[in-house]
Design an enzyme around this catalytic site. Sequence first.
Site, PDB file in Angstrom:
ATOM      1  N   CYS A 296       6.877  -7.576   6.543  1.00 46.79           N
ATOM      2  CA  CYS A 296       8.024  -7.092   7.307  1.00 46.79           C
ATOM      3  C   CYS A 296       8.456  -8.197   8.255  1.00 46.79           C
ATOM      4  CB  CYS A 296       7.647  -5.844   8.116  1.00 46.79           C
ATOM      5  SG  CYS A 296       9.061  -5.074   8.947  1.00 46.79           S
TER       6      CYS A 296
ATOM      7  N   GLY B 289       6.984  -2.428   5.644  1.00 42.23           N
ATOM      8  CA  GLY B 289       8.358  -2.898   5.531  1.00 42.23           C
ATOM      9  C   GLY B 289       9.371  -2.057   6.273  1.00 42.23           C
ATOM     10  N   GLU B 290      10.574  -2.622   6.390  1.00 40.68           N
ATOM     11  CA  GLU B 290      11.684  -1.910   7.027  1.00 40.68           C
ATOM     12  C   GLU B 290      12.630  -1.480   5.901  1.00 40.68           C
ATOM     13  OE1 GLU B 290      12.922  -0.579   9.852  1.00 40.68           O
ATOM     14  OE2 GLU B 290      14.674  -0.185   8.609  1.00 40.68           O
TER      15      GLU B 290
ATOM     16  N   CYS C  72       7.401  -6.000  15.010  1.00 40.71           N
ATOM     17  CA  CYS C  72       7.070  -5.057  16.088  1.00 40.71           C
ATOM     18  C   CYS C  72       5.647  -5.381  16.551  1.00 40.71           C
ATOM     19  CB  CYS C  72       7.169  -3.608  15.594  1.00 40.71           C
ATOM     20  SG  CYS C  72       8.847  -3.171  15.099  1.00 40.71           S
TER      21      CYS C  72
ATOM     22  N   CYS D 214       2.257  -3.522  15.282  1.00 42.66           N
ATOM     23  CA  CYS D 214       2.174  -3.132  13.865  1.00 42.66           C
ATOM     24  C   CYS D 214       1.495  -4.229  13.061  1.00 42.66           C
ATOM     25  CB  CYS D 214       3.593  -2.888  13.333  1.00 42.66           C
ATOM     26  SG  CYS D 214       3.606  -2.479  11.569  1.00 42.66           S
TER      27      CYS D 214
ATOM     28  N   SER E  58      12.205   6.141   7.643  1.00 43.44           N
ATOM     29  CA  SER E  58      11.922   5.739   9.020  1.00 43.44           C
ATOM     30  C   SER E  58      12.411   4.319   9.236  1.00 43.44           C
ATOM     31  CB  SER E  58      10.406   5.820   9.270  1.00 43.44           C
ATOM     32  OG  SER E  58      10.099   5.336  10.557  1.00 43.44           O
TER      33      SER E  58
ATOM     34  N   CYS F  97       3.328   8.305   1.451  1.00 44.63           N
ATOM     35  CA  CYS F  97       3.933   7.309   2.339  1.00 44.63           C
ATOM     36  C   CYS F  97       4.151   6.041   1.515  1.00 44.63           C
ATOM     37  CB  CYS F  97       2.971   7.077   3.511  1.00 44.63           C
ATOM     38  SG  CYS F  97       3.533   5.834   4.669  1.00 44.63           S
TER      39      CYS F  97
ATOM     40  N   GLU G 101       0.820  -1.196   0.000  1.00 45.29           N
ATOM     41  CA  GLU G 101       0.000   0.000   0.000  1.00 45.29           C
ATOM     42  C   GLU G 101       0.862   1.258   0.000  1.00 45.29           C
ATOM     43  OE1 GLU G 101      -3.982  -1.727   2.019  1.00 45.29           O
ATOM     44  OE2 GLU G 101      -2.472  -1.062   3.417  1.00 45.29           O
TER      45      GLU G 101
ATOM     46  N   CYS H 167      -1.006   5.055  10.151  1.00 43.76           N
ATOM     47  CA  CYS H 167       0.255   4.370  10.480  1.00 43.76           C
ATOM     48  C   CYS H 167      -0.028   3.029  11.121  1.00 43.76           C
ATOM     49  CB  CYS H 167       1.060   5.139  11.518  1.00 43.76           C
ATOM     50  SG  CYS H 167       1.348   6.802  11.112  1.00 43.76           S
TER      51      CYS H 167
HETATM   52  N1  SAH Z   1       9.801  -0.127   9.547  1.00 40.78           N
HETATM   53  C1  SAH Z   1       9.884   1.291   9.615  1.00 40.78           C
HETATM   54  C2  SAH Z   1       8.793   2.041   8.872  1.00 40.78           C
HETATM   55  C3  SAH Z   1       7.387   1.531   8.966  1.00 40.78           C
HETATM   56  S1  SAH Z   1       6.162   2.071  10.034  1.00 40.78           S
HETATM   57  C4  SAH Z   1       9.897   1.728  11.060  1.00 40.78           C
HETATM   58  O1  SAH Z   1       9.731   0.892  11.925  1.00 40.78           O
HETATM   59  O2  SAH Z   1      10.125   2.909  11.331  1.00 40.78           O
HETATM   60  C5  SAH Z   1       6.024   3.769  10.239  1.00 40.78           C
HETATM   61  C6  SAH Z   1       5.717   4.137  11.685  1.00 40.78           C
HETATM   62  O3  SAH Z   1       4.405   3.708  12.124  1.00 40.78           O
HETATM   63  C7  SAH Z   1       6.706   3.498  12.632  1.00 40.78           C
HETATM   64  O4  SAH Z   1       7.126   4.421  13.596  1.00 40.78           O
HETATM   65  C8  SAH Z   1       5.866   2.402  13.256  1.00 40.78           C
HETATM   66  O5  SAH Z   1       6.407   1.964  14.450  1.00 40.78           O
HETATM   67  C9  SAH Z   1       4.528   3.093  13.395  1.00 40.78           C
HETATM   68  N2  SAH Z   1       3.431   2.156  13.649  1.00 40.78           N
HETATM   69  C10 SAH Z   1       3.392   0.839  13.395  1.00 40.78           C
HETATM   70  N3  SAH Z   1       2.211   0.306  13.792  1.00 40.78           N
HETATM   71  C11 SAH Z   1       1.487   1.316  14.307  1.00 40.78           C
HETATM   72  C12 SAH Z   1       0.168   1.403  14.853  1.00 40.78           C
HETATM   73  N4  SAH Z   1      -0.633   0.344  14.920  1.00 40.78           N
HETATM   74  N5  SAH Z   1      -0.266   2.602  15.279  1.00 40.78           N
HETATM   75  C13 SAH Z   1       0.534   3.692  15.160  1.00 40.78           C
HETATM   76  N6  SAH Z   1       1.768   3.673  14.642  1.00 40.78           N
HETATM   77  C14 SAH Z   1       2.258   2.506  14.231  1.00 40.78           C
END
Ligand code: SAH
Length: 377
Positions: A111, A180-181, A115, A118, A212, A104, A91, A354
């Site tokens: 990924c 993704g990372e 985390c 996420c 990020s 974005c 997406e 996010c």
């Molecule tokens: N992998 C990268 C980029 C992807 S996510 C990273 O970790 O930075 C972009 C941002 O959204 C990151 O800060 C991530 O931790 C945050 N994020 C992930 N899941 C979320 C959620 N359910 N609610 C709010 N932010 C979230």
Amino acid sequence: MNPNLLNFDAAQLTDFFAEIGEKPFRAKQLLRWMHQRGEADFSKMSDLAKPLREKLAAHASIWAPQVVSDTTAADGTRKWLIDVGKDNAVESVFIPEANRGTLCVSSQAGCALDCKFCSTGKQGFNRNLSTAEIIGQLWIASRALARDVGATPAPDAASDQGAAPRGERLISNVVMMGMGEPLANFDNVVAAMRLMLDDNAYGLSRRRVTLSTAGIVPAIDRLGEACPVALAVSLHAPNDTLRDVLVPINRKYPLAALLAACRRYLDKAPRDFVTFEYVMLDGVNDGAEHARQLIDLVRDVPCKFNLIPFNPFPKSGFKRSPRETIRRFAETLLAAGLVVTTRKTRGDDIDAACGQLAGRVEDKTRRTRRVVEIQPC
Ligand code: SAH
């Protein structure tokens, strides 16, 4: 298969032209046609001689990924689901604001970092996106947005007179914050970001392209050398005990190493601060003691905090911190002299906020081994 020219940044495209016996300036013309005009048909590239057009058609292709769906939220946020083959889709999200438009962009199908809060992480990992699939997201979004306002993606841009005048920029900022990372797909992400920055392609300034990361320390150093853009780091916890759980990559690269990498990065970065993202999880990381620990932790790193109210998805097991808790947390950081913003939740009615980006991922890790599609709640 003929090479897809969307996979090449300027240097790679110049090499390709050398291989087929053409001059380097042809690469610039091609970049403008592809990325500024959004043209994929060699026969329409009117300032290239016909024999060259025919040669290109025989030796190369221009192939952007296909759009599976295109949805606009009540607040104007727009989300494209993009087919990346073999039952996988990623997406991209466009967030219009008064003075800027941010795209974005996703870097991987799924990924591997897992985390805990996420939804992309919950689906497992399939594969890295190619450069064409990453820059293809800009290609698709710029074309769609330009169509809406009845313009070519960048009027006059394909003219042959150096940096061409540009129309109003619909996409003024890019954040590598989709699925993704990005630092786990380093080479393709860097090639795509070089195109974002290239005056013959998207011409964005380094300050307006943000990567990020969850904190892959050696790759932060490599990024500083290869393509310094604005850096955001997903911090989410003020100590290793909690971060080991929420952001498991922390077990490999703990906070002290991560913060040292941030300090090193600032020597090269186009901005003089790192943005720390901090998702606000009710009763998990949002207490007064967490705020105090954070203040100590970032003492030596010029930074801004971006607090992200947790965006829920089915079976996440977490709740968003109440508004009042987020306000108090922000105030504690502010009182210590930190710069703090709280991210506005955008597009959550179409699961574009996010952490809600799920796409479609055929998981290849041992975690689930199945096709997962998260439906809107
Ligand atoms: N992998 C990268 C980029 C992807 S996510 C990273 O970790 O930075 C972009 C941002 O959204 C990151 O800060 C991530 O931790 C945050 N994020 C992930 N899941 C979320 C959620 N359910 N609610 C709010 N932010 C979230």
